[in-house]
Design an enzyme around this catalytic site. Sequence first.
Site, PDB file in Angstrom:
ATOM      1  N   GLU A   1     -11.209  -3.862  49.063  1.00  0.00           N
ATOM      2  CA  GLU A   1     -12.409  -4.312  48.348  1.00  0.00           C
ATOM      3  C   GLU A   1     -12.211  -4.137  46.835  1.00  0.00           C
ATOM      4  OE1 GLU A   1     -15.972  -2.298  49.639  1.00  0.00           O
ATOM      5  OE2 GLU A   1     -17.278  -3.547  48.372  1.00  0.00           O
TER       6      GLU A   1
ATOM      7  N   ASN B   1     -21.751  -9.269  54.705  1.00  0.00           N
ATOM      8  CA  ASN B   1     -21.356  -7.884  54.975  1.00  0.00           C
ATOM      9  C   ASN B   1     -22.586  -6.989  54.914  1.00  0.00           C
ATOM     10  OD1 ASN B   1     -19.365  -5.431  54.791  1.00  0.00           O
ATOM     11  ND2 ASN B   1     -20.747  -5.178  53.045  1.00  0.00           N
ATOM     12  N   GLU B   2     -22.739  -6.138  55.912  1.00  0.00           N
ATOM     13  CA  GLU B   2     -23.849  -5.173  55.925  1.00  0.00           C
ATOM     14  C   GLU B   2     -25.148  -5.830  55.445  1.00  0.00           C
ATOM     15  OE1 GLU B   2     -22.796  -1.351  54.188  1.00  0.00           O
ATOM     16  OE2 GLU B   2     -21.280  -1.038  55.733  1.00  0.00           O
TER      17      GLU B   2
ATOM     18  N   TYR C   1     -18.452   4.988  59.798  1.00  0.00           N
ATOM     19  CA  TYR C   1     -17.702   5.964  58.995  1.00  0.00           C
ATOM     20  C   TYR C   1     -17.918   7.371  59.548  1.00  0.00           C
ATOM     21  CZ  TYR C   1     -16.701   2.404  55.474  1.00  0.00           C
ATOM     22  OH  TYR C   1     -16.220   1.289  54.826  1.00  0.00           O
TER      23      TYR C   1
ATOM     24  N   GLU D   1     -15.276  -1.956  59.559  1.00  0.00           N
ATOM     25  CA  GLU D   1     -15.050  -0.914  58.544  1.00  0.00           C
ATOM     26  C   GLU D   1     -15.147   0.408  59.269  1.00  0.00           C
ATOM     27  OE1 GLU D   1     -17.387  -0.899  54.942  1.00  0.00           O
ATOM     28  OE2 GLU D   1     -17.275  -3.076  54.755  1.00  0.00           O
TER      29      GLU D   1
ATOM     30  N   GLN E   1      -9.954   2.206  53.053  1.00  0.00           N
ATOM     31  CA  GLN E   1      -9.469   0.957  52.513  1.00  0.00           C
ATOM     32  C   GLN E   1      -7.996   1.097  52.167  1.00  0.00           C
ATOM     33  OE1 GLN E   1     -11.891  -0.811  49.443  1.00  0.00           O
ATOM     34  NE2 GLN E   1     -13.804  -0.554  50.617  1.00  0.00           N
TER      35      GLN E   1
HETATM   36  O1  AHR Z   1     -16.038   0.717  52.141  1.00  0.00           O
HETATM   37  C1  AHR Z   1     -17.011   1.075  51.216  1.00  0.00           C
HETATM   38  C2  AHR Z   1     -18.359   0.451  51.498  1.00  0.00           C
HETATM   39  O2  AHR Z   1     -18.843   0.953  52.703  1.00  0.00           O
HETATM   40  C3  AHR Z   1     -18.382  -1.046  51.705  1.00  0.00           C
HETATM   41  O3  AHR Z   1     -18.457  -1.740  50.513  1.00  0.00           O
HETATM   42  C4  AHR Z   1     -19.623  -1.242  52.514  1.00  0.00           C
HETATM   43  O4  AHR Z   1     -19.537  -2.383  53.355  1.00  0.00           O
HETATM   44  C5  AHR Z   1     -19.762   0.048  53.287  1.00  0.00           C
HETATM   45  O5  AHR Z   1     -21.021   0.571  53.198  1.00  0.00           O
END
Ligand code: AHR
Length: 487
Positions: A25, A171-172, A240, A292, A339
Site C-alpha cells: 500500500e 476496500n473496507e 489482524y 489483509e 505488507q
Molecule cells: O494495512 C493497513 C490498513 O489496515 C489498510 O490500509 C486497511 O485496509 C486496514 O485497516
Amino acid sequence: MSTTVTIAPSAGATVNPNIYGHFAEHLGRCVYGGIWVGEGSSIPNDGGIRLDTVAALKRVNLPVLRWPGGCFADNYHWRDGIGPRAERPTRLNIWWLQGESNAFGTHEFMRFCRLIGTAPYVCANVGSGSPEEARGWLEYCNARQDTTLTRERAANGDPEPFGVRYWGVGNENWGCGGTMTPAQYALEYRRYATYLRQSGGDVTLIACGSHPGNPEWDAEFLATLKGAEGLVDALALHNYSGWGMPAVDFTDDQYLNLLAAVSGMDAHIARAAALCRAASTAEHKINVIMDEWGTWYREATTEAGLYQPNTMQDAVFTALAFQTFHRHAADLVMTNMAQTTNVLQALVLTEGPKLCVTPTYWVYEMFQPHRDGAVRPVTVRGTAHTLADGRTVPGCGASVTEKDGTLAISLVNTDVTNAAEVTVALAEGAFGTVKSARLLAGTTVRAQNTPDNPKVVAPTALAVTATPAGLRITLPPASVAMIEVGM
Ligand code: AHR
C-alpha cells in the site's frame, strides 16, 4: 515434549498458490523507500525500483500482489499516477497523513510486478470514486481494442495490455472505504461490478467482506446481492492479530495469546466459507480470500508509518496460519499479508540503502513446496498450551501436502522453552527418500533481523532420522521446519 503426526492416506483439496500472496500500500515506507527510490537515487535501481527488494522478493515467488491499498485505495484516482512523472499531481494521502507524489502509479506497479514475477491485483476506488473511473482503469489496463484509453496506455509506454485479473471492488467499505452499511455496499457493488465485468477480459471480482468486529456484514452483503451472485467471485476478509502487544519485548503469555488468534482466523474463514457456499450456484462458486492479515503491534502507529520489528514470533504465527489456511483449501483461494516492505508484518525491511529479510520472509520462502499440493489430513498427538480464557494453542503445528510424488511436511514447535521430539508417520505405506529438510529458529523467540544485523535468523539444515516408526525430528523451541520426502 513428544508429538506424533500421522498422515492420512488420501488427499483433499489443492492449496491455491495465491494463498501465499501479498499486499503493498501507499503507506509509510512500503512503496516509497521499500520499493520505489526513484531513478536518481544512489540506491541501485531499475528505472526507480530498488534492485535489492526485487532480488529478495523474486526468491519467494509471490504469486499475487495487491495494490494500491488498503484505505489508500478508496481515495486514489488512478489518472493521478499516469503520464510524465514531473506533471503528476501531489495529493494528500488522507489515511496515512503523507504527501503522495504519484511517482509510483499504474505503469510503475505493473513493471514492479513483472520484475518480481507476480500477478497484479488492483483495488479500485468505490468510497470516493465512480463506476466510470473504475471501469476506465480496467479498460486502460486490460483492453486490446483501439480506444482512446488504450492509445494513452501505449503512449505511456505499454502498448500491450497488463492483463490484470484480480480486481478489488473497494476496500473496507464498512470503514475507510465509505462507512457504508452492508446493504448500501451491496447496492454499490452491483453497479460497479456490472461495468467491471464487461470492461476487459477474464477478471476475478473481489468484494469487501467482514473483519472480526462486524460478523453480520457478510450475510447482509450476500443477502442484498441476491440474484446477482454471479458478479462476485470472492469475498475478502480482513483479520489482524496482536493489537497492543509489543513487537519484541512481549511476554510468553502475550506470545501464546497471539498464536491463539490463528484459531480466530480459522473460525472467521469457516463462517464466511459456509455463507459463500450457501450463496453459490451450480454454475458459479463464491470463494473466500483473507485479503489483509498479519501482526499489528503497539509500535505500528500512523506516525511511525506502521513500521514494526519482526521476530521469530512472527515466523511461528505465520507458519501456524498457513497450516490453518491449507485446511480451508477448498474455499480459500488467496491471502495477502500486510505488507510487503517496511509496514506491519513485512517481508523486507529497509533503512536507506540497507535491507534485511525478516523471519516471516523465510516462512514464505520455505513453504513454497506446499503450493499447488493436495492437502493430506494429519492427526497430531501431543501437548497443547491452554490459555487463561480456555483457548488452546497446539504444541506442535503440522501440515502435509502432496505433489508430483513428493510430500511437503511443515512442522512448528510453538513452545518457547522446550524442544519438541516429533515422529511423522504415514497411516499407510512407507516414506521414500528425504529430499530436503530445513529449519528456521533463533536463539530465542525474540530473535530478529534488522537492516543493520540482517543474518541473525535464516534457514539451516535439519537432521531427519528415518526409523521403522517414521521420521524422527527434534525441533528447537519456537521453530519452523519444512521437510520434503518421496512417497
Ligand atoms: O494495512 C493497513 C490498513 O489496515 C489498510 O490500509 C486497511 O485496509 C486496514 O485497516
